[in-house]
Design an enzyme around this catalytic site. Structure first.
Site, PDB file in Angstrom:
ATOM      1  N   HIS A 121       0.585   8.729   7.254  1.00 35.48           N
ATOM      2  CA  HIS A 121       1.486   7.853   8.021  1.00 35.48           C
ATOM      3  C   HIS A 121       2.318   8.956   8.801  1.00 35.48           C
ATOM      4  O   HIS A 121       3.526   8.102   9.181  1.00 35.48           O
ATOM      5  CB  HIS A 121       2.359   6.942   7.494  1.00 35.48           C
ATOM      6  N   LYS A 146       1.058  -0.920  -0.166  1.00 38.77           N
ATOM      7  CA  LYS A 146       0.083   0.625   0.128  1.00 38.77           C
ATOM      8  C   LYS A 146       1.074   1.151  -0.174  1.00 38.77           C
ATOM      9  O   LYS A 146       2.522   1.224   0.259  1.00 38.77           O
ATOM     10  CB  LYS A 146      -1.140   0.145   1.116  1.00 38.77           C
ATOM     11  N   HIS A 206       1.051   6.848   2.437  1.00 34.91           N
ATOM     12  CA  HIS A 206       0.873   7.686   2.611  1.00 34.91           C
ATOM     13  C   HIS A 206       1.328   9.365   3.191  1.00 34.91           C
ATOM     14  O   HIS A 206       1.953   8.797   4.646  1.00 34.91           O
ATOM     15  CB  HIS A 206      -0.548   8.371   1.614  1.00 34.91           C
TER      16      HIS A 206
HETATM   17  N1  ARG Z   1      -0.329  -0.735  10.179  1.00 40.09           N
HETATM   18  C1  ARG Z   1      -1.623  -0.600  10.947  1.00 40.09           C
HETATM   19  C2  ARG Z   1      -2.415   0.577   9.841  1.00 40.09           C
HETATM   20  O1  ARG Z   1      -1.244   1.178   9.273  1.00 40.09           O
HETATM   21  C3  ARG Z   1      -1.168  -0.231  12.411  1.00 40.09           C
HETATM   22  C4  ARG Z   1      -0.731  -0.944  13.188  1.00 40.09           C
HETATM   23  C5  ARG Z   1      -0.221  -0.611  14.570  1.00 40.09           C
HETATM   24  N2  ARG Z   1       0.578  -1.199  15.255  1.00 40.09           N
HETATM   25  C6  ARG Z   1      -0.367  -2.628  15.556  1.00 40.09           C
HETATM   26  N3  ARG Z   1       0.468  -2.911  16.541  1.00 40.09           N
HETATM   27  N4  ARG Z   1      -1.292  -2.896  15.987  1.00 40.09           N
HETATM   28  O2  ARG Z   1      -3.474   0.953  10.304  1.00 40.09           O
END
Ligand code: ARG
Length: 565
Positions: A132, A126, A129
Site C-alpha cells: 500500500h 486487512k 502492508h
Molecule cells: N481498496 C482498493 C484495493 O485495495 C483500492 C481502491 C481504489 N480506489 C477506487 N476508487 N476504486 O484494491
C-alpha cells in the site's frame, strides 16, 4: 525570476514580426552542447517568409540584438545563439529564492479549481502492508504538488470498507472470533480468521453462501451486521492512523465504499434510463464489447452491488458535491481495466466530465521473499517496515556521533524519509523490488543523501559569521559549478509543473537529487566559509538557496528536511 525563453521571444518578436509570439516561443531550443549557447533560435522557418538563406537571417538577427541579459548573441549557421550573462542570471535566481523562501516555486495557477486526489484507499480489517505504500506516498505527493500550484485540493481515502468480504468476516467472527483477542491485536487477529475462512470454505463451500447472505444483510441495514461491521471499521482505522501519522499524511475525507451504499439506487436508475445496462441471467451488466472490453457486472442476481457500482456512485457524488476540475485516482496498474470500464460507463451515462476523471496507475512492489497474498497470510506490514527503517537508521547515525538528544528525532526523519524517497525516485509505472538496505544507504541517489546535503548546508549557514543578505557581489560566483547549481534552481518551478501535468512526483525527486549533487560539487571545489567577507557572503547565499530548494522539494514529496544529521 526572469523567464528567459519568454524574454528571448519578446526580443525576437521585434525582429521577426511575421511570426506569432507563441510560435517563436515554441521554436526556441536549448542547444545540446553548451558551447553553442544557453538558448538557440533556428531560422529555417523564416527562410520562406523572408526569402533569404537561413544563415543570412540568423546573422542579421544576431547583430541587431543588444541586451544586458546576454553576454553575447551570435549566429552559427542557421541558428541565433544566446549566451547568458551568468552573473545577472545568478543574481536574479538567488534574489528570488531569498525573497520567496518556502514559497519558492509556488504559483496560483490552480486558483478556484478543485482537484480531488484519491489515494491509499486501504481495505479495513486487512493489513496495511508494504504493497500500500505506493498509492499512499505517490498520492500524497501529487496532492501536495497540486496544492502548491494553488489548486483547491481534497484528499480522499476511499476506504475498502464494503463488499462481500465483510460477509465473510462476519461469518468467520461468529465461528472463530473472540472479542477481547481482537481488541488487543486487531488486524492480525481479523486476518487470521479471514484466512481461516478461505481455508475452511474450500471444503465447505456453503460458508460462501452464508457470507453472501451476511453481506446482503449488511446492505439492508441489519442491526447486528451493521454493528459488527462498524466495529471492524473503527478498530482498523485506529490501527491505520498510526501509519499515517508516521508518514505525516492526513486526509480531508475518509468517505470509502460504504459511504456510497445509499447513493447507488439513483445511479442505477440513471443507467437504466439511459439504456446503458442490460439484463443477463438475473444480473445487470454493461456490454462493452464494442469498446474492446469485457462486460462490467453492475448488480448481482441477489441485487447486491459491486466494487465498480460503488465507484460509479462515488464519481457522480464527487462531481455533484465538489464540482471538481480533476478527479484523480492513484491506484495500481492491476486495476487498469476496472478504471477503463468505469470511465467508459460514465461517458455512456452521458456525463461530459468523464475525461476529468483520471486514473494514475503505478507498478508493483515486490519483496525479496516474493509477492504477498492477503488470503494466504503472507504479509509484510508497512508499520513494521517503517519502524525497522527508523531503528536501523538509529544504529547508523549512532556511529556518526550525533547529538544524543536528537538521535530519536533524526532517526525518525531519516528512516521514514528514506523509505518514502525510495518510493518516489523511480518512474511510478515501473515495478520494483523493495530493499531496506538500499533504501537506507547514505550514498547514491537516496533520501539520506539528499537530507544529509540539506543538513550540511544548514550547518554551513549556522557556522557562517555573517548574516544572509542579497546585497553581495555576484561576480564572485563565477565558477561553472555555481552556474550549474543556479540553473537547476531556476528550473525548479517548471519541474513542479511538469510533475503535476504528468502526475509524476519522481520528476521532483530526481530534480532535488540533481540539486544536491550540484551543491556537493560546488562545496567540494570551493570553500564556503572563507575569511574574505565578500566571498563568504556570496557563497553562503548560494548555499542558502540550495538548502531552501531542497527543503521545498522534500516537502512536496512528503519528507522532512533535518537541520542536523
Ligand atoms: N481498496 C482498493 C484495493 O485495495 C483500492 C481502491 C481504489 N480506489 C477506487 N476508487 N476504486 O484494491
Amino acid at each position: 525570476m526572469i523567464d528567459y525563453k519568454e524574454k528571448i521571444a519578446e526580443i525576437l518578436k521585434d525582429k521577426v514580426s511575421q511570426l506569432e509570439s507563441k510560435e517563436i516561443l515554441e521554436m526556441i531550443e536549448v542547444p545540446p552542447d553548451p558551447q553553442m549557447g544557453d538558448y538557440a533560435f533556428p531560422c529555417f522557418r523564416l527562410a520562406k517568409i523572408l526569402r533569404k538563406a537561413p544563415p543570412m537571417i540568423a546573422k542579421e538577427i544576431a547583430e541587431e540584438i543588444h541586451s544586458d541579459l546576454f553576454k553575447k548573441v551570435e549566429s552559427t549557421n542557421a541558428y541565433v545563439n544566446f549566451f547568458m550573462n551568468k552573473t545577472l542570471f545568478i543574481e536574479d535566481v538567488l534574489k528570488e529564492v531569498y525573497e520567496k523562501k518556502e514559497d519558492f516555486g509556488k504559483t496560483n495557477i490552480g486558483k478556484g479549481r478543485k482537484v480531488i486526489v484519491e489515494f491509499s484507499s486501504v481495505n479495513i480489517a486487512k493489513p496495511f502492508h508494504i504493497g500500500h505504500i505506493r498509492s499512499t506516498v505517490i498520492g500524497s505527493a501529487i496532492n501536495n504538488i497540486y496544492k502548491f500550484l494553488g489548486f483547491d485540493t481534497v484528499s480522499i481515502n476511499h476506504l475498502g470498507d464494503y463488499g462481500t468480504q465483510f460477509g465473510k468476516l462476519i461469518v468467520a467472527y461468529k465461528l472463530w472470533g473472540d472479542k477481547e483477542t481482537i481488541e488487543n491485536n486487531p488486524i492480525p487477529e481479523l486476518l487470521r480468521i479471514y484466512v481461516k475462512f478461505h481455508e475452511v470454505a474450500e471444503e465447505k463451500p456453503e460458508l460462501e453462501d452464508e457470507a453472501r447472505a451476511w453481506f446482503l444483510k449488511l446492505e439492508n441495514n441489519d442491526e447486528e451486521a451493521v454493528q459488527l461491521w462498524k466495529w471492524f471499521r473503527d478498530i482498523s482505522l485506529k490501527e491505520f492512523a498510526r501509519v499515517y501519522k508516521m508518514l505525516g499524511i492526513e486526509f480531508d475525507s475518509y468517505a470509502g465504499e460504504s459511504f456510497y451504499s445509499d447513493k447507488m439506487p439513483k445511479v442505477l436508475t440513471r443507467m437504466r434510463e439511459k439504456g446503458v445496462m442490460k439484463e443477463s441471467d438475473g444480473a445487470e451488466i454493461v456490454d462493452l464489447e464494442s469498446f474492446g472490453m469485457p462486460p462490467a457486472l453492475i448488480t448481482k442476481k441477489d441485487g447486491s452491488s459491486l466494487y465498480i457500482t460503488r465507484d460509479l456512485a462515488a464519481a457522480i457524488y464527487r462531481k455533484d458535491h465538489y464540482n471538481f476540475y480533476k478527479n484523480i485516482y492513484v491506484v495500481g496498474s492491476q486495476q487498469n481495466l476496472h478504471f477503463q470500464q468505469w470511465r467508459k460507463i460514465i461517458e455512456l451515462m452521458g456525463y461530459d466530465w468523464s475525461d476529468d476523471c483520471i486514473h494514475v496507475p503505478f507498478g508493483m512492489v515486490s519483496l525479496e521473499e516474493g509477492t504477498m497474498s492477503t488470503r494466504k497470510g503472507r504479509i509484510v506490514f508497512l508499520e513494521d517496515v517503517l519502524k525497522k527503517a527508523v531503528d536501523q537508521t538509529k544504529d547508523i547515525i549512532m556511529e556518526k556521533n550525533v547529538n544524543a538528544d536528537l538521535v530519536e528525532e533524526i532517526a525518525r526523519q531519516v528512516g521514514i524519509g528514506a523509505v518514502v524517497f525510495q518510493e518516489l525516485s523511480n518512474n511510478r509505472i515501473k515495478d520494483y523490488a523493495f530493499s531496506l538496505e538500499k533504501t537506507l544507504s547514505f550514498e547514491g541517489e537516496t533520501g539520506p543523501y539528499v537530507q544529509y546535503t540539506h543538513a550540511r548546508a544548514s550547518s554551513i549557514l549556522r557556522n557562517a559569521d555573517q548574516t544572509l543578505k542579497t546585497d553581495v557581489d555576484y561576480h564572485i560566483l563565477s565558477e561553472e559549478s555555481a552556474y550549474e547549481l543556479c540553473k537547476l534552481i531556476y528550473h525548479f518551478p517548471k519541474v513542479i509543473m511538469e510533475a503535476a501535468e504528468k502526475y509524476e512526483p519522481s520528476v521532483v525527486t530526481r530534480h532535488i537529487i540533481d540539486i544536491a549533487q550540484a551543491f556537493n560539487k560546488f562545496y567540494h571545489d570551493q570553500h564556503i566559509l572563507v575569511e574574505d567577507e565578500g566571498t563568504q557572503s556570496a557563497r553562503i547565499l548560494l548555499a542558502f538557496a540550495a538548502k531552501q530548494v531542497i527543503a521545498n522539494g522534500l516537502g512536496l514529496i512528503g519528507i522532512e528536511a533535518p537541520e542536523r544529521m
